[in-house]
Scaffold this active site. Structure first.
Site, PDB file in Angstrom:
ATOM      1  N   ASP A  66       7.902  85.779 -81.010  1.00 53.06           N
ATOM      2  CA  ASP A  66       6.450  85.675 -80.909  1.00 53.06           C
ATOM      3  C   ASP A  66       5.754  86.724 -81.768  1.00 53.06           C
ATOM      4  O   ASP A  66       5.667  87.894 -81.384  1.00 53.06           O
ATOM      5  CB  ASP A  66       6.039  85.836 -79.438  1.00 53.06           C
ATOM      6  CG  ASP A  66       4.552  85.667 -79.245  1.00 53.06           C
ATOM      7  OD1 ASP A  66       3.899  85.069 -80.125  1.00 53.06           O
ATOM      8  OD2 ASP A  66       4.031  86.131 -78.215  1.00 53.06           O
TER       9      ASP A  66
ATOM     10  N   ASP B 116       0.815  83.400 -85.818  1.00 57.40           N
ATOM     11  CA  ASP B 116       1.346  83.452 -84.459  1.00 57.40           C
ATOM     12  C   ASP B 116       2.449  82.419 -84.250  1.00 57.40           C
ATOM     13  O   ASP B 116       2.176  81.250 -83.997  1.00 57.40           O
ATOM     14  CB  ASP B 116       0.206  83.242 -83.457  1.00 57.40           C
ATOM     15  CG  ASP B 116       0.648  83.458 -82.014  1.00 57.40           C
ATOM     16  OD1 ASP B 116       1.859  83.659 -81.777  1.00 57.40           O
ATOM     17  OD2 ASP B 116      -0.211  83.419 -81.119  1.00 57.40           O
TER      18      ASP B 116
END
Ligand SMILES: *[C@@H]1O[C@H](CO)[C@@H](O)[C@H](O)[C@H]1NC(C)=O
Ligand SMILES: *[C@@H]1O[C@H](CO)[C@@H](O)[C@H](O)[C@H]1NC(C)=O
Ligand SMILES: *[C@@H]1O[C@H](CO)[C@@H](O)[C@H](O)[C@H]1NC(C)=O
Ligand SMILES: *[C@@H]1O[C@H](CO)[C@@H](O)[C@H](O)[C@H]1NC(C)=O
Length: 473
Positions: free
Chosen positions: A92, A312
């Site tokens: 992430d 992201d």
């Protein structure tokens, strides 16, 4: 996945002590490879298990009740402790903390919950399914001879932008990643968590800066401090939608995973935002999208205005400024549902040449339709979703974008190096040290992409977050 810090985190940040790591060792690791100055770790693309599907009758225009979010997630394996215990974590770039041991009993997405009067997702994915969670492995400090409790690092509550919440305490133990092990890495172990069946490894910049001062070292920093990699820098290659494996390389660049020039773009780690009158800092990998251009066969290109967005890998969608997601959905040929969360499209569109070109400062990346549109298949039916949505303030270039990009994150120099993703073999070159550490030059793959023309929420309060619907993983 973008993360907010609950107030407890602010306390933890202020009171944390600087702790070090104790040393690094090389060892064999399945699928990983270690070379001089780098370690390469395979990333698995997790796709929805067919058994989890409910039958969907998709005409291409009907509003379907299948959540398009979080269908895929990208994960890597870690070995923690002595002897090593295997755990899987999500990769992430939208958050920075590493934590393991999700609560499998609460990993399912909240059922029938509403946020702002709008229902949240109703089906589990491989990333939230409790049974899948139980198979992924949990770390047990009591079974590790090298585990210890770090001093001065307080329990913390994290909340992510999709309301996934984890309350973690900290452990210090040996952590092996792709054949490299770090003694005494500090990381989180969930005491409670919900809405995820996989732990999370944040690859984002910590809110206290790329140089990581004032807090215990992130994994990347530990590696660089111990000298196993020369700079705190890593390369991310999620790979195309229909490939099952990508890679993250600490300290290296794989010249056979991109085509064209690897362009250097200064990163903006902190974006000031305002939501409902509350200002907050959001630390992430921000870039300016100067324009976004849609090209498809038989029509002239359409260009859309500029915006700032964070890279992201934890977000299933590209989340565009208000109105733009819906507009792009329509222009691609899809139909947005009434909630603005799901853009259904005819699967034939995936096969088209062209796509959406994101013009960054000094580099354009083409996201072909087959990376922008997710296809899911059961025995009976398949359906396709354009992975775009809207948000007024939190704009993200998520998985659809990153599947098409080769991205190198250089923390020391606060630069992003980015190129068009490709896959033509392996030739990993170590990243050096200093200002020009990341090797420049062209990738070794040929760049033919159809008709392609070119190319924390640190101070954000939970209340501010709750005011807007964001479903991000
Ligand atoms: C997740 O856990 C947090 C903290 O316990 C709680 O406030 C939140 O409501 C939970 N969310 C869901 C969707 O269950
Ligand atoms: C969610 O709502 C539907 C329709 O009202 C209901 O049939 C279902 O049982 C509910 N599920 C849960 C977990 O409450
Ligand atoms: C992935 O899908 C695209 C578009 O359908 C196709 O061009 C490409 O060859 C596929 N790649 C693989 C590995 O299946
Ligand atoms: C990190 O520290 C080094 C050495 O002090 C310095 O040269 C560099 O500019 C710093 N980088 C960032 C992004 O602050």
């Amino acid at each position: 996945m973008t993360r907010t810090m609950a107030p407890a985190m602010l306390i933890a940040v202020l009171s944390a002590l600087i702790a070090g790591t104790d040393g690094l060792h090389i060892q064999g690791f399945p699928g990983g490879s270690v070379g001089p100055g780098f370690v390469s770790v395979p990333i698995s693309a997790s796709k929805r298990d067919a058994a989890l599907h409910k039958r969907a009758d998709v005409s291409g225009t009907a509003e379907i009740q299948i959540p398009n979010f979080r269908t895929h997630g990208y994960s890597i394996e870690l070995m923690i402790g002595t002897p090593g215990q295997k755990v899987e974590v999500i990769v992430d770039t939208g958050s920075y903390e590493l934590w393991v041991n999700p609560d499998c009993d609460h990993s399912s997405r909240a059922k029938n919950e509403t946020i702002d009067g709008r229902p949240t997702a109703t089906l589990d994915t491989p990333m939230t399914d409790p049974d899948a969670c139980r198979k992924r492995g949990q770390y047990d400090a009591s079974k590790s001879s090298s585990a210890s409790k770090p001093d001065g690092v307080e329990d913390t509550v994290f909340q992510y932008a999709d309301f996934t919440t984890a309350e973690i305490s900290y452990e210090k133990d040996k952590l092996a990643i792709g054949g490299l092990s770090i003694d005494g890495q500090i990381f989180g172990v969930a005491k409670t968590s919900n809405q995820t069946g996989v732990g999370i490894m944040g690859f984002g910049p910590p809110p206290w800066g790329f140089n990581n001062s004032g807090m215990y070292p992130m994994v990347l920093t530990s590696m660089a401090r111990e000298g196993v990699i020369k700079s705190p820098a890593f390369s991310l290659h999620l790979n195309d939608f229909n490939k099952s494996q990508g890679s993250v390389i600490f300290g290296g660049v794989d010249k056979k995973k991109f085509s064209g020039a690897l362009a250097k773009i200064p990163m903006k780690p902190v974006q000031m935002k305002s939501s409902n009158g509350i200002d907050f800092d959001h630390t992430s990998y921000y870039v300016t999208v100067k324009s976004m251009k849609l090209s498809k066969p038989g029509s002239s290109d359409k260009t859309y205005g500029s915006f700032v967005a964070a890279l992201d890998s934890g977000s299933s969608n590209n989340i565009l400024p208000r109105g733009l997601g819906a507009q792009l959905c329509t222009d691609v040929g899809g139909k947005m549902n009434s909630r603005g969360t799901n853009c259904a499209v005819d699967c034939a569109v995936r096969q088209q040449a062209g796509g959406v070109t994101f013009e960054l400062e000094g580099k354009s990346i083409l996201v072909p339709y087959y990376n922008l549109i997710n296809e899911e298949t059961t025995r009976e039916v398949s359906w396709c979703t354009v992975m775009v949505s809207d948000h007024p303030t939190l704009n993200l270039l998520g998985m659809p974008f990153l599947r098409s990009a080769y991205a190198v994150f250089d923390w020391r120099n606060a630069n992003l190096h980015i190129a068009q993703s490709a896959d033509c073999g392996t030739n990993i070159v170590a990243i050096g040290s200093g200002v020009d550490a990341v090797p420049g030059g062209n990738g070794e793959c040929s760049g033919s992409l159809g008709m392609a023309s070119v190319v924390n929420l640190g101070l954000m309060t939970v209340a501010a977050l709750m005011s807007s619907l964001v479903l991000v993983l």
